[in-house]
Scaffold this motif. Structure first.
Motif, PDB file in Angstrom:
ATOM      1  N   LEU A 199      30.919  45.850  36.287  1.00  0.00           N
ATOM      2  CA  LEU A 199      30.872  44.454  35.841  1.00  0.00           C
ATOM      3  C   LEU A 199      31.691  43.608  36.822  1.00  0.00           C
ATOM      4  O   LEU A 199      32.776  44.026  37.238  1.00  0.00           O
ATOM      5  N   LEU A 200      31.160  42.479  37.210  1.00  0.00           N
ATOM      6  CA  LEU A 200      31.879  41.608  38.135  1.00  0.00           C
ATOM      7  C   LEU A 200      32.203  40.286  37.450  1.00  0.00           C
ATOM      8  O   LEU A 200      31.428  39.790  36.627  1.00  0.00           O
ATOM      9  N   VAL A 201      33.353  39.733  37.840  1.00  0.00           N
ATOM     10  CA  VAL A 201      33.776  38.437  37.306  1.00  0.00           C
ATOM     11  C   VAL A 201      34.042  37.519  38.494  1.00  0.00           C
ATOM     12  O   VAL A 201      34.783  37.904  39.398  1.00  0.00           O
ATOM     13  N   PRO A 202      33.397  36.355  38.543  1.00  0.00           N
ATOM     14  CA  PRO A 202      33.733  35.432  39.640  1.00  0.00           C
ATOM     15  C   PRO A 202      35.189  34.997  39.499  1.00  0.00           C
ATOM     16  O   PRO A 202      35.584  34.476  38.455  1.00  0.00           O
ATOM     17  N   GLU A 203      35.990  35.253  40.551  1.00  0.00           N
ATOM     18  CA  GLU A 203      37.421  34.952  40.415  1.00  0.00           C
ATOM     19  C   GLU A 203      37.654  33.453  40.265  1.00  0.00           C
ATOM     20  O   GLU A 203      38.551  33.037  39.554  1.00  0.00           O
ATOM     21  N   TYR A 204      36.848  32.635  40.936  1.00  0.00           N
ATOM     22  CA  TYR A 204      37.003  31.181  40.787  1.00  0.00           C
ATOM     23  C   TYR A 204      35.669  30.438  40.939  1.00  0.00           C
ATOM     24  O   TYR A 204      35.560  29.253  40.642  1.00  0.00           O
ATOM     25  N   GLU A 205      34.625  31.133  41.364  1.00  0.00           N
ATOM     26  CA  GLU A 205      33.392  30.465  41.824  1.00  0.00           C
ATOM     27  C   GLU A 205      32.602  29.758  40.725  1.00  0.00           C
ATOM     28  O   GLU A 205      31.706  28.980  41.027  1.00  0.00           O
ATOM     29  N   MET A 206      32.902  30.080  39.449  1.00  0.00           N
ATOM     30  CA  MET A 206      32.146  29.446  38.378  1.00  0.00           C
ATOM     31  C   MET A 206      32.941  28.326  37.689  1.00  0.00           C
ATOM     32  O   MET A 206      32.439  27.684  36.767  1.00  0.00           O
ATOM     33  N   ASN A 207      34.156  28.115  38.129  1.00  0.00           N
ATOM     34  CA  ASN A 207      34.976  27.051  37.520  1.00  0.00           C
ATOM     35  C   ASN A 207      34.300  25.699  37.685  1.00  0.00           C
ATOM     36  O   ASN A 207      33.632  25.431  38.689  1.00  0.00           O
ATOM     37  N   TRP A 208      34.544  24.834  36.726  1.00  0.00           N
ATOM     38  CA  TRP A 208      33.974  23.485  36.776  1.00  0.00           C
ATOM     39  C   TRP A 208      34.350  22.781  38.093  1.00  0.00           C
ATOM     40  O   TRP A 208      33.511  22.172  38.757  1.00  0.00           O
ATOM     41  N   ASN A 209      35.608  22.913  38.490  1.00  0.00           N
ATOM     42  CA  ASN A 209      36.035  22.192  39.708  1.00  0.00           C
ATOM     43  C   ASN A 209      35.415  22.762  40.988  1.00  0.00           C
ATOM     44  O   ASN A 209      35.398  22.100  42.023  1.00  0.00           O
ATOM     45  N   GLU A 210      34.895  23.968  40.920  1.00  0.00           N
ATOM     46  CA  GLU A 210      34.178  24.524  42.072  1.00  0.00           C
ATOM     47  C   GLU A 210      32.730  24.042  42.074  1.00  0.00           C
ATOM     48  O   GLU A 210      32.151  23.754  43.116  1.00  0.00           O
ATOM     49  N   ILE A 211      32.136  24.016  40.871  1.00  0.00           N
ATOM     50  CA  ILE A 211      30.705  23.721  40.773  1.00  0.00           C
ATOM     51  C   ILE A 211      30.421  22.222  40.854  1.00  0.00           C
ATOM     52  O   ILE A 211      29.413  21.804  41.410  1.00  0.00           O
ATOM     53  N   GLU A 212      31.341  21.425  40.306  1.00  0.00           N
ATOM     54  CA  GLU A 212      31.129  19.980  40.322  1.00  0.00           C
ATOM     55  C   GLU A 212      32.391  19.272  40.849  1.00  0.00           C
ATOM     56  O   GLU A 212      33.088  18.585  40.102  1.00  0.00           O
ATOM     57  N   PRO A 213      32.672  19.456  42.137  1.00  0.00           N
ATOM     58  CA  PRO A 213      33.915  18.891  42.679  1.00  0.00           C
ATOM     59  C   PRO A 213      33.932  17.368  42.619  1.00  0.00           C
ATOM     60  O   PRO A 213      34.996  16.767  42.539  1.00  0.00           O
ATOM     61  N   ALA A 214      32.759  16.756  42.664  1.00  0.00           N
ATOM     62  CA  ALA A 214      32.678  15.297  42.502  1.00  0.00           C
ATOM     63  C   ALA A 214      31.640  15.019  41.422  1.00  0.00           C
ATOM     64  O   ALA A 214      30.683  15.790  41.254  1.00  0.00           O
TER      65      ALA A 214
ATOM     66  N   ASP B 226      21.537  42.193  42.433  1.00  0.00           N
ATOM     67  CA  ASP B 226      20.939  43.151  43.384  1.00  0.00           C
ATOM     68  C   ASP B 226      21.558  44.538  43.242  1.00  0.00           C
ATOM     69  O   ASP B 226      20.897  45.551  43.448  1.00  0.00           O
ATOM     70  N   GLN B 227      22.860  44.548  42.951  1.00  0.00           N
ATOM     71  CA  GLN B 227      23.563  45.835  42.887  1.00  0.00           C
ATOM     72  C   GLN B 227      23.540  46.435  41.492  1.00  0.00           C
ATOM     73  O   GLN B 227      24.201  47.449  41.230  1.00  0.00           O
ATOM     74  N   GLY B 228      22.844  45.775  40.567  1.00  0.00           N
ATOM     75  CA  GLY B 228      22.762  46.312  39.201  1.00  0.00           C
ATOM     76  C   GLY B 228      24.056  46.202  38.423  1.00  0.00           C
ATOM     77  O   GLY B 228      24.328  47.010  37.536  1.00  0.00           O
ATOM     78  N   LYS B 229      24.867  45.200  38.744  1.00  0.00           N
ATOM     79  CA  LYS B 229      26.150  45.024  38.039  1.00  0.00           C
ATOM     80  C   LYS B 229      26.005  44.006  36.917  1.00  0.00           C
ATOM     81  O   LYS B 229      25.254  43.029  37.044  1.00  0.00           O
ATOM     82  N   LYS B 230      26.783  44.220  35.851  1.00  0.00           N
ATOM     83  CA  LYS B 230      26.855  43.201  34.816  1.00  0.00           C
ATOM     84  C   LYS B 230      27.781  42.083  35.293  1.00  0.00           C
ATOM     85  O   LYS B 230      28.517  42.245  36.276  1.00  0.00           O
ATOM     86  N   LEU B 231      27.755  40.976  34.561  1.00  0.00           N
ATOM     87  CA  LEU B 231      28.590  39.827  34.944  1.00  0.00           C
ATOM     88  C   LEU B 231      29.293  39.239  33.737  1.00  0.00           C
ATOM     89  O   LEU B 231      28.719  39.216  32.636  1.00  0.00           O
ATOM     90  N   ARG B 232      30.532  38.774  33.959  1.00  0.00           N
ATOM     91  CA  ARG B 232      31.166  37.905  32.975  1.00  0.00           C
ATOM     92  C   ARG B 232      31.167  36.490  33.535  1.00  0.00           C
ATOM     93  O   ARG B 232      31.625  36.264  34.656  1.00  0.00           O
ATOM     94  N   GLY B 233      30.630  35.564  32.772  1.00  0.00           N
ATOM     95  CA  GLY B 233      30.715  34.162  33.165  1.00  0.00           C
ATOM     96  C   GLY B 233      32.137  33.692  32.909  1.00  0.00           C
ATOM     97  O   GLY B 233      32.643  33.783  31.795  1.00  0.00           O
ATOM     98  N   HIS B 234      32.795  33.211  33.959  1.00  0.00           N
ATOM     99  CA  HIS B 234      34.207  32.847  33.864  1.00  0.00           C
ATOM    100  C   HIS B 234      34.408  31.596  34.698  1.00  0.00           C
ATOM    101  O   HIS B 234      34.098  31.645  35.881  1.00  0.00           O
TER     102      HIS B 234
END
Ligand code: 9MR
Length: 370
Positions: free
Chosen positions: A62-77, A95-103
């Motif tokens: 399972l992978l967790v985006p360390e910061y890439e899904m944060n609001w300030n990353e996705i909508e900086p302006a 692609d690698q068959g991993k689960k994800l946590r939305g974070h």
């Protein structure tokens, strides 16, 4: 359990299972008991560093985006949504068959400045709805679990122990229930988590954190909030002594009584003795990991563990505090070891350290409570 002198009999506690565990990856050890193991990752590093990429592929389910899904990353302006980085991470995981946590959907430190200002002024739920709606709709078929609300408590600010975040300021304490209701509507099958930190040690501050966190959870359960799982961040800290197994057990009993499973969501260990030998430091980190996981995995219904990073090369604790510098003058001379914190399973060179084996042993040895 630990032997005298702190030496760790890695396989003695489960001699029966030992041969099968030998050579298992962390993901396999977790799956052995129906759990999941994973880590927070940074997609730019995965793209740039082949050895790190390989380690992630091998060890994590399972992978967790360390910061890439944060609001300030996705909508900086305002209105300028950019999904490139998080798309790349989600593609890699898929692609690698991993689960994800939305974070992470609701986190006071993830709110862009423009949004804080607007929320303060307009108290407009539509703004929040916009970001959460975009993200959850885009990824809901690929993401299995979501950190919906993160770090909602901060005792000392208000009588209910809630953090006086921008969400609370704009929408009042009801924002948490609203957040989960929104998330459930957008991801009917996702596992929805409420997560927090500072729940492991027997000191006044953490006693208060456990107390107010449980009170909040009780209120949410009473209100029928669609909350599926409690995230225990698990940022352990050797400066605070040792985790308290009795305190953790009592806390988890309350969650069991409310029929709530847990996940360890951000496990790592902050060190206190940077000038000890690397071997001694690694032993202290592993021992604390073992004490913690023994308590959580045996007393709670723990669905999985994610560490906050996989190797010391990418730990968020890489920046040592000024207090650490002051306590250990010379320890960081020329930036050489022992300068980095050694609180994750793999070394800078992607080699398993004693913490790795402590983690693997606990995941393999302790059955999932039903
Ligand atoms: O480790 C994360 C760091 O790389 C980011 O810069 C930071 C801000 O997005 O967030 C860190 O992760 C935090 C997590 O999202 C919530 N719990 C505390 C973590 C460490 O600060």
């Amino acid at each position: 359990m630990m032997a005298a002198g702190g030496a760790v009999p890695l396989l003695a506690a489960n001699a029966f299972d030992a041969p099968a565990q030998n050579g298992a990856t962390l993901a396999q050890a977790a799956a052995h008991n129906g759990r999941v193991y994973g880590a927070a990752v940074r997609i730019r590093r995965i793209d740039a560093e082949q050895d790190y990429r390989q380690a992630v592929v091998q060890e994590c389910a399972l992978l967790v985006p360390e910061y890439e899904m944060n609001w300030n990353e996705i909508e900086p302006a305002y209105g300028q949504l950019s999904f490139d980085r998080i798309d790349a991470l989600v593609d890699f995981a898929t692609d690698q068959g991993k689960k994800l946590r939305g974070h992470v959907l609701f986190w006071h430190l993830g709110v862009p400045e423009w949004a804080s200002a607007m929320l303060r002024e307009r108290r407009d739920w539509g703004l929040v709805n916009h970001y959460v709606g975009f993200v959850m709709t885009r990824y809901r078929d690929l993401v299995h679990q979501w950190t919906v609300v993160n770090e909602a408590i901060d005792p000392g600010q208000r009588s209910d122990g809630l953090r006086n975040s921008i969400y609370l300021e704009a929408f009042g304490p009801g924002y948490i229930h609203r957040a989960f209701t929104l998330a459930r509507g957008l991801a009917p099958n996702g596992l929805l988590l409420l997560s927090d930190y500072g729940l492991e040690y027997d000191n006044a501050e953490q006693r208060a954190r456990r107390y107010y966190f449980l009170k909040l959870i009780e209120r949410l359960k009473g209100a029928g909030t669609p909350l599926d799982c409690i995230g225990l961040q698990g940022h352990l800290d050797l400066r605070l002594g040792q985790v308290s197994a009795p305190a953790i057990a009592a806390f988890l009993r309350e969650l069991n009584d409310m029929n709530l499973p847990v996940m360890v969501t951000e496990l790592d260990v902050k060190e206190s003795q940077y000038v000890a030998s690397a071997q001694e430091r690694d032993r202290m980190v592993a021992d604390e990991t073992r004490r913690y996981l023994d308590a959580v995995l045996s007393h709670g219904r723990c669905l999985g563990v994610t560490t906050w990073g996989l190797s010391d090369r990418h730990s968020w604790i890489i920046e040592i505090t000024p207090q650490d510098y002051a306590r250990f003058p010379g320890a960081w001379k020329n930036g050489e070891s022992p300068g980095i914190n050694r609180g994750l399973p793999l070394s800078w060179e992607m080699k398993p350290k004693p913490m790795y084996f402590a983690l693997r042993d606990a995941l393999w040895r302790i059955r999932l409570r039903r």
